[in-house]
Motif scaffolding. Structure first.
Motif, PDB file in Angstrom:
ATOM      1  N   PHE A 115      10.728 -58.213  -0.457  1.00  0.00           N
ATOM      2  CA  PHE A 115       9.509 -57.731  -0.095  1.00  0.00           C
ATOM      3  C   PHE A 115       9.559 -57.212   1.087  1.00  0.00           C
ATOM      4  CE2 PHE A 115       7.888 -59.728  -3.780  1.00  0.00           C
ATOM      5  CZ  PHE A 115       6.852 -58.887  -4.374  1.00  0.00           C
ATOM      6  N   LEU A 118      10.079 -53.513   0.627  1.00  0.00           N
ATOM      7  CA  LEU A 118       9.467 -53.012  -0.604  1.00  0.00           C
ATOM      8  C   LEU A 118       9.278 -51.573  -0.584  1.00  0.00           C
ATOM      9  CD1 LEU A 118       7.871 -53.548  -3.059  1.00  0.00           C
ATOM     10  CD2 LEU A 118       5.566 -53.874  -1.878  1.00  0.00           C
ATOM     11  N   ALA A 119       9.032 -51.038   0.688  1.00  0.00           N
ATOM     12  CA  ALA A 119       9.119 -49.483   0.615  1.00  0.00           C
ATOM     13  C   ALA A 119      10.179 -49.010   0.201  1.00  0.00           C
ATOM     14  CB  ALA A 119       8.431 -49.132   2.155  1.00  0.00           C
ATOM     15  N   ALA A 121      12.147 -50.250  -2.079  1.00  0.00           N
ATOM     16  CA  ALA A 121      12.387 -50.408  -3.335  1.00  0.00           C
ATOM     17  C   ALA A 121      11.418 -49.351  -4.203  1.00  0.00           C
ATOM     18  CB  ALA A 121      11.702 -51.756  -3.758  1.00  0.00           C
ATOM     19  N   VAL A 122      10.424 -49.092  -3.461  1.00  0.00           N
ATOM     20  CA  VAL A 122       9.444 -47.840  -3.927  1.00  0.00           C
ATOM     21  C   VAL A 122      10.166 -46.818  -4.204  1.00  0.00           C
ATOM     22  CG1 VAL A 122       7.263 -46.641  -3.858  1.00  0.00           C
ATOM     23  CG2 VAL A 122       7.321 -49.302  -3.380  1.00  0.00           C
ATOM     24  N   ARG A 123      10.768 -46.369  -3.067  1.00  0.00           N
ATOM     25  CA  ARG A 123      11.638 -45.119  -3.116  1.00  0.00           C
ATOM     26  C   ARG A 123      12.769 -44.984  -3.997  1.00  0.00           C
ATOM     27  NH1 ARG A 123      11.708 -45.969   2.589  1.00  0.00           N
ATOM     28  NH2 ARG A 123       9.772 -44.936   3.760  1.00  0.00           N
ATOM     29  N   LYS A 124      13.485 -46.122  -4.243  1.00  0.00           N
ATOM     30  CA  LYS A 124      14.646 -46.187  -5.213  1.00  0.00           C
ATOM     31  C   LYS A 124      14.130 -46.283  -6.556  1.00  0.00           C
ATOM     32  CE  LYS A 124      18.058 -48.997  -4.973  1.00  0.00           C
ATOM     33  NZ  LYS A 124      18.850 -50.239  -4.573  1.00  0.00           N
ATOM     34  N   GLY A 125      12.993 -46.984  -6.824  1.00  0.00           N
ATOM     35  CA  GLY A 125      12.208 -47.530  -8.118  1.00  0.00           C
ATOM     36  C   GLY A 125      13.170 -48.802  -8.434  1.00  0.00           C
ATOM     37  N   LEU A 294       4.948 -55.827  -9.668  1.00  0.00           N
ATOM     38  CA  LEU A 294       5.345 -55.705  -8.385  1.00  0.00           C
ATOM     39  C   LEU A 294       6.680 -56.477  -7.903  1.00  0.00           C
ATOM     40  CD1 LEU A 294       4.629 -53.794  -5.823  1.00  0.00           C
ATOM     41  CD2 LEU A 294       3.809 -55.852  -4.810  1.00  0.00           C
ATOM     42  N   LEU A 295       6.448 -57.909  -8.567  1.00  0.00           N
ATOM     43  CA  LEU A 295       7.693 -58.834  -8.218  1.00  0.00           C
ATOM     44  C   LEU A 295       8.756 -58.247  -8.784  1.00  0.00           C
ATOM     45  CD1 LEU A 295       8.463 -61.567  -7.020  1.00  0.00           C
ATOM     46  CD2 LEU A 295       7.704 -62.562  -9.325  1.00  0.00           C
ATOM     47  N   MET A 296       8.738 -57.521 -10.218  1.00  0.00           N
ATOM     48  CA  MET A 296       9.800 -57.019 -10.657  1.00  0.00           C
ATOM     49  C   MET A 296      10.439 -55.806 -10.057  1.00  0.00           C
ATOM     50  SD  MET A 296      10.503 -59.149 -13.036  1.00  0.00           S
ATOM     51  CE  MET A 296      10.141 -60.400 -11.881  1.00  0.00           C
ATOM     52  N   LEU A 297       9.423 -55.076  -9.459  1.00  0.00           N
ATOM     53  CA  LEU A 297      10.098 -53.824  -8.822  1.00  0.00           C
ATOM     54  C   LEU A 297      10.746 -54.482  -7.531  1.00  0.00           C
ATOM     55  CD1 LEU A 297      10.089 -50.795  -8.081  1.00  0.00           C
ATOM     56  CD2 LEU A 297       7.921 -51.280  -6.643  1.00  0.00           C
ATOM     57  N   THR A 300      13.798 -56.724  -8.961  1.00  0.00           N
ATOM     58  CA  THR A 300      14.972 -56.227 -10.127  1.00  0.00           C
ATOM     59  C   THR A 300      15.272 -54.853 -10.083  1.00  0.00           C
ATOM     60  OG1 THR A 300      13.438 -55.715 -11.781  1.00  0.00           O
ATOM     61  CG2 THR A 300      14.140 -57.859 -11.508  1.00  0.00           C
ATOM     62  N   ASP A 301      16.373 -54.298 -10.744  1.00  0.00           N
ATOM     63  CA  ASP A 301      16.816 -53.033 -11.059  1.00  0.00           C
ATOM     64  C   ASP A 301      15.737 -52.348 -11.633  1.00  0.00           C
ATOM     65  OD1 ASP A 301      18.839 -53.234  -9.307  1.00  0.00           O
ATOM     66  OD2 ASP A 301      20.426 -53.251 -11.007  1.00  0.00           O
TER      67      ASP A 301
END
Lengths: 340, 340
Positions: A115, A118-119, A121-125, A294-297, A300-301
């Motif tokens: 977390f 997280l930013a 992770a949002v960029r990568k998806g 969100l936890l999965m984003l 996880t991939d």
């Protein structure tokens, strides 16, 4: 904790409190670590008594318990703290439904680190962490899960046991995929003396499941198959296959692949039983299930909290003609039933 | 986010969500880092448009924006996101009241680390971190504060300017103790062309205050005194001394000591102006002010959110006969006024 104001102008209080929301997780964990809930249940209900009982400083106990009161975990009247109904049931270690062990899994350092990024992770998806593919082994994490999360599973486990007709006590063969702590299969076996359980998970995790099978007196009807849900031999002729909190770790293609293997392992008329966080089609309600995405984003991939229509489609592609859902009692989760 | 259930039995949903509350802080920070609020304000209101505008993955944007919707920062209708009134005012970088920079201070790694050790802080009765004595310099932290938190101070700063009679434009000498970003004193000077401001803080922090004084065109009436509020020479004959968010860092003895120095620096009839989180005497309401104590437990040796009666007593001991309080508009904080 957003506080309405007398004016109609917006105030930044909700934003301020959300920046600080991480403090809520820390306070609940500290309350559990110091076992203040059990101490209050045992009558230590003032800061002086609590400090003596927990070995903590009065200032520390006073501020922590006030904070737990603000957030609804305690009540406070005339300088005396008391448990709420919820804390008495779920946070007091004398309660059979105590969930205090959850603190060791939810918010573990691995998840916190995800977390923090997280930013990214949002960029990568997908997760910015190193381990995002849950088709691969990650024993350390899942042993922690198995050791910590068993109490939370009990309501769903009892519901499943009822649904499998356990009370009728007919012979019944059950495959528990990604068994974890094993409590889903163990509970079926506990309620039905003629049930045979086969549990599948990574080897180290299965040790925890076997401990629970022994603890609840069903070890003689409990066998294990170590390995991946995508590769291990399942066996066949099952009356029920349990798929509790597993699909959310994978993308749709892997969910379908797994469900095809489940279809093959069931006998005709057998049922796949899925327990999951299933948001409504709007994906923003109900809050707990919808927020689970969100936890999965973060971790996880390509996992997700899938909607019912997404599960219907995946399970139909895997060969199940019909899937129905119903809420799990005393839980934010849904149970999906798919008959072969 | 606690969801009531149809039964009267408690469910663990509130506990589960509190363990996960740290995700809320991370999601808001990610939303700000990716500037999704500004992007939506500019018309990018679907996952496809937002992904293109922010350079992020569609899956990532969809899950983040759904989560921000669940927590009241966005709305979602027919797959289109919109800002809430609050987000439009405080999270959109085109808004003059934008608070996005707060993300850099609230939940900074130093504070997060303190909360990781919260149980230890409760045991000790003070921070488990290395730096808990705020009478000592900690420039890195307070420069971060000064650079991040100025926007949050504006409503209180304007309220103080009004209260000092700035609109009347009479000569007025103001000491701003622990000035930080300097916006309290700067705003008085902006509203009253005859006000002279003396700002006190650590040297590196005062550079930020001076930048703001220049930015708002009051640098010619803005002087600084680097050093500790407990040791630096204040000067004397002040009409007003501003004490905004400083007392909560110290124990009562140090608060009294500081206020005695303030008393000496004021002219007769001069006023000490305190802005603080002031919980009610029950110490558990109102929520935002009462909850602030925990931040002081986690991060300081002996700071606290003091009640009004505690401030009354400390200020009386320091020589102020009477202290009154009133709420700061559009803020959870209180303003305390003590006349010499």
């Amino acid at each position: 904790m957003a506080t309405p104001t007398a004016t109609s102008r917006p105030t930044p209080e909700h934003i301020f409190n959300t920046f600080n929301a991480f403090q809520q997780s820390a306070a609940l964990k500290a309350g559990i670590d110091l076992d203040v809930f059990t101490a209050i249940a045992e009558g230590a209900n003032t800061t002086i008594l609590l400090a003596a009982k927990t070995g903590a400083a009065e200032r520390g106990v006073r501020i922590l318990c006030d904070y737990l009161t603000i957030h609804g975990f305690l009540t406070k009247e005339a300088e005396r703290y008391a448990l709420t109904q919820e804390s008495a049931v779920f946070l007091n270690r004398h309660s059979p439904a105590c969930l205090a062990s959850m603190a060791d899994f939810l918010g573990n350092p691995w998840s916190k680190k995800n977390f923090e990024a997280l930013a990214e992770a949002v960029r990568k998806g997908g997760t910015a962490g190193a381990v995002g593919d849950n088709t691969k082994p990650n024993e350390e994490l899942w042993i922690n899960f198995a050791r910590s999360m068993a109490p939370l599973a009990i309501p769903a486990a009892e519901f499943i046991a009822g649904l499998t007709g356990a009370a009728k006590g007919k012979p019944c063969k059950v495959l528990d995929i990604a068994a974890g702590h094993g409590m889903y299969g163990v509970t079926v076996a506990k309620r039905n003396p003629y049930a045979q359980i086969v549990a599948l998970d990574w080897p180290g995790v299965l040790e925890v499941a076997q401990e629970n099978a022994k603890k609840f007196g069903v070890a003689d009807r409990y066998t294990t198959r170590p390995g991946s849900a995508f590769e291990a031999e399942f066996g066949s002729g099952y009356d029920f296959v349990l798929l509790t909190n597993i699909f959310h770790h994978f993308d749709a293609a892997n969910c379908e692949k797994l469900m095809r293997r489940v279809h093959a392992a069931l006998k005709t008329g057998g049922k796949a039983v899925t327990v999951e966080f299933v948001p409504n089609e709007d994906r923003v309600t109900p809050p707990t299930s919808a927020a689970f995405s969100l936890l999965m984003l973060a971790g996880t991939d390509s996992g997700d909290a899938y909607t019912f229509s997404q599960y219907e489609k995946m399970f139909a592609n895997a060969g199940f003609v019909k899937t129905t859902q119903c809420p799990v009692p005393d839980s934010p989760q849904q149970l999906l039933l798919s008959e072969k």
